[in-house]
Design an enzyme around this catalytic site. Structure first.
Site, PDB file in Angstrom:
ATOM      1  N   ILE A  76      58.433  40.486  36.792  1.00 27.44           N
ATOM      2  CA  ILE A  76      57.623  40.382  38.010  1.00 27.44           C
ATOM      3  C   ILE A  76      57.902  39.056  38.703  1.00 27.44           C
ATOM      4  O   ILE A  76      57.869  37.998  38.060  1.00 27.44           O
ATOM      5  CB  ILE A  76      56.109  40.451  37.668  1.00 27.44           C
ATOM      6  CG1 ILE A  76      55.797  41.736  36.899  1.00 27.44           C
ATOM      7  CG2 ILE A  76      55.264  40.343  38.921  1.00 27.44           C
ATOM      8  CD1 ILE A  76      54.423  41.742  36.234  1.00 27.44           C
ATOM      9  N   CYS A  77      58.160  39.103  40.002  1.00 25.43           N
ATOM     10  CA  CYS A  77      58.342  37.894  40.799  1.00 25.43           C
ATOM     11  C   CYS A  77      57.037  37.639  41.552  1.00 25.43           C
ATOM     12  O   CYS A  77      56.742  38.304  42.539  1.00 25.43           O
ATOM     13  CB  CYS A  77      59.500  38.073  41.774  1.00 25.43           C
ATOM     14  SG  CYS A  77      59.833  36.609  42.753  1.00 25.43           S
ATOM     15  N   LEU A  78      56.226  36.709  41.030  1.00 27.41           N
ATOM     16  CA  LEU A  78      54.931  36.397  41.619  1.00 27.41           C
ATOM     17  C   LEU A  78      54.641  34.927  41.372  1.00 27.41           C
ATOM     18  O   LEU A  78      54.695  34.477  40.220  1.00 27.41           O
ATOM     19  CB  LEU A  78      53.848  37.288  40.996  1.00 27.41           C
ATOM     20  CG  LEU A  78      52.426  37.142  41.522  1.00 27.41           C
ATOM     21  CD1 LEU A  78      52.350  37.508  43.005  1.00 27.41           C
ATOM     22  CD2 LEU A  78      51.470  38.011  40.717  1.00 27.41           C
ATOM     23  N   ASN A 100      59.502  43.383  44.259  1.00 28.86           N
ATOM     24  CA  ASN A 100      59.213  42.178  43.480  1.00 28.86           C
ATOM     25  C   ASN A 100      59.084  42.449  41.983  1.00 28.86           C
ATOM     26  O   ASN A 100      58.630  41.589  41.236  1.00 28.86           O
ATOM     27  CB  ASN A 100      57.930  41.514  44.002  1.00 28.86           C
ATOM     28  CG  ASN A 100      58.023  41.260  45.491  1.00 28.86           C
ATOM     29  OD1 ASN A 100      57.398  41.966  46.267  1.00 28.86           O
ATOM     30  ND2 ASN A 100      58.831  40.299  45.901  1.00 28.86           N
ATOM     31  N   ASP A 140      61.498  37.663  48.987  1.00 26.86           N
ATOM     32  CA  ASP A 140      61.566  36.942  47.714  1.00 26.86           C
ATOM     33  C   ASP A 140      61.635  37.988  46.602  1.00 26.86           C
ATOM     34  O   ASP A 140      60.723  38.113  45.792  1.00 26.86           O
ATOM     35  CB  ASP A 140      60.318  36.047  47.554  1.00 26.86           C
ATOM     36  CG  ASP A 140      60.384  35.187  46.302  1.00 26.86           C
ATOM     37  OD1 ASP A 140      61.502  34.963  45.782  1.00 26.86           O
ATOM     38  OD2 ASP A 140      59.312  34.761  45.823  1.00 26.86           O
TER      39      ASP A 140
END
Length: 194
Positions: free
Chosen positions: A87-89, A79, A120
């Site tokens: 950052i994928c959050l 992520n 994701d």
């Protein structure tokens, strides 16, 4: 317009709690819209023992808009982009709430290190490795942590000594090195720029 009084309060809260949480947030300069966050790698993860620097930029709408965060320290994680540190959050995007703080956002990033979401991904290559070959993923993540997120205490002492020999006070040299993750050149630049 950024609520700078709130940002100051958040910075104070982080420094009060730093010993317990290990999470640190400091301004990059006089500008409170540009910050550096530091999180320790979670225990029992491939990131354990590492110290990770995160660049934080506060948008004009903060705290009603999420802070923009990206890893400055290279990290191998599904992520997090291995190239840019993006950052994928969800809480850094559409799930942000003004009730959240910089500290809670950094705690969420730290939790993400322990619990990747490969479905994701931010980095598809890392996500595929995580899903198909977990052992290689763990080994690579540990290697990246050793290489990019750890500084040996001996190396730090040598760097502090070098800066002291250049005429900088030891405490100042040590704090400059800490603030830039142990990078001697960046610390020297910081000390010279005042």
């Amino acid at each position: 317009m950024i609520d700078f009084a709130r940002v100051q309060k958040e910075l104070q809260e982080c420094s009060r709690d730093m010993e317990a949480s290990g999470i640190k947030v400091a301004p990059k300069s006089d500008n409170l819209a540009r910050l550096t966050g530091t999180i320790p790698g979670p225990i029992s993860s491939p990131y354990e023992g590492g110290t990770f620097q995160i660049d934080i930029t506060l948008p004009d709408g903060y705290p009603f808009e999420p802070p923009k965060m990206q890893f400055a320290t290279k990290v191998w994680h599904p992520n997090i982009s291995s190239q840019s540190g993006a950052i994928c959050l969800d809480i850094l995007k559409d799930q942000w709430s003004p009730a959240l703080t910089l500290k809670t956002a950094l705690l969420s990033v730290q939790a993400l290190l322990s619990a990747p979401e490969p479905d994701d991904p931010q980095d598809a290559v890392v996500a595929q490795q995580y899903l198909r070959d977990r052992q290689t993923f763990v080994g690579t993540a540990r290697y990246w942590t050793e290489t990019f997120a750890k500084t040996s205490s001996l190396g730090v002492e040598e760097k502090v000594q070098k800066l002291v020999e250049m005429g900088f006070p030891e405490a100042l040299a040590r704090s400059a090195l800490e603030s830039v993750g142990g990078d001697e050149n960046s610390a020297l630049e910081k000390l010279c720029s005042g």
